[in-house]
Write an enzyme that holds these catalytic residues in place. Structure first.
Site, short mmCIF file in Angstrom:
data_model
loop_
_atom_site.label_atom_id
_atom_site.label_comp_id
_atom_site.label_asym_id
_atom_site.label_seq_id
_atom_site.Cartn_x
_atom_site.Cartn_y
_atom_site.Cartn_z
N GLU A 125 0.85 -1.20 0.00
CA GLU A 125 0.00 0.00 0.00
C GLU A 125 0.88 1.24 0.00
OE1 GLU A 125 -2.58 2.43 3.32
OE2 GLU A 125 -2.68 0.23 3.39
N THR A 141 -3.97 6.21 2.14
CA THR A 141 -4.26 7.60 2.53
C THR A 141 -4.99 8.32 1.39
OG1 THR A 141 -2.10 7.49 3.65
CG2 THR A 141 -3.29 9.54 3.82
N LYS A 166 -11.08 -1.44 7.15
CA LYS A 166 -9.82 -1.19 7.85
C LYS A 166 -10.14 -0.63 9.23
CE LYS A 166 -6.31 2.41 7.60
NZ LYS A 166 -5.55 3.30 6.72
#
Length: 215
Positions: free
Chosen positions: A43, A74, A134
């Site tokens: 990621e 993000t 998440k």
């Protein structure tokens, strides 16, 4: 089936490396060190300058490796998600749930993994078609929270990020998490250029996840 295949690769490996770095070169080096250690989910966070270029480069590098999946982290809005997807990101991770981003990712059949803290946020994410939630920040809750959530929501797939380390990763997995996101303590050796240490840590994370799964 593209979306299903990507989700399968992330959950089979069980570890997603959250790559934050001071430069594009450092981000690529961290990613390659993680893959070398067996972590197949990378990621690249959009806090990295030129994150889309890093994603493009990594997608090209691992084009022949069907097991490695490169995603974007993000991602705060749909515009950034679109940039990430155009760069080749195979999954999108956000620190918070965003409905517009969920719709965009669903349109392109790209898995969207938003950060959620409460049952209300998790329910909204599930209603929007999110496959993996998440849990962020995981440090605010701990592994026991997962068991509590899965009592009323047994169908939810949870990936904690923040607060996952080599000491507790097995507990997160045993309590029902489909994968874990690991950042700070995994990639910290990059600050001194010790990428071999990152590879070593990556191997340890994979071993601990497999052991917790009884593999």
């Amino acid at each position: 089936m593209k979306k299903v295949n990507i989700l399968s690769k992330v959950t089979e490996c069980g570890v997603v490396a959250v790559v934050r770095a001071d430069s594009k070169e450092e981000a690529v080096n961290i990613s390659e060190a993680c893959v070398k250690g067996g972590i197949q989910g990378i990621e690249v966070t959009f806090t990295v300058n030129g994150a889309d270029e890093v994603i493009k480069e990594l997608v090209a590098v691992y084009q022949g490796n069907e097991n490695v999946v490169i995603g974007a982290g993000t991602v705060l809005d749909a515009a950034t998600a679109r940039i990430a997807i155009l760069a080749g990101a195979q999954f999108v991770v956000s620190p918070a749930f965003d409905e517009e981003t969920a719709r965009l990712c669903n349109l392109y059949q790209v898995p969207y993994m938003p950060g959620c803290m409460t049952l209300t946020e998790m329910k909204r994410a599930l209603e929007a078609g999110v496959d993996i939630v998440k849990l962020f920040p995981g440090s605010a809750f701990g592994p026991d929270f997962v068991k509590a959530v899965k009592a009323p929501l047994p169908q939810i797939n949870i990936m904690p990020t923040g607060g996952v380390d080599l000491e507790n990763v097995d507990r997160w997995i045993r309590n029902g998490c489909v994968a874990v996101g690991v950042g700070g303590n995994l990639v910290a050796p990059a600050k001194t250029g010790d990428y071999d240490k990152i590879t070593e840590y990556a191997k340890q994370y994979i071993e601990k996840v497999q052991a917790a799964r009884g593999l």
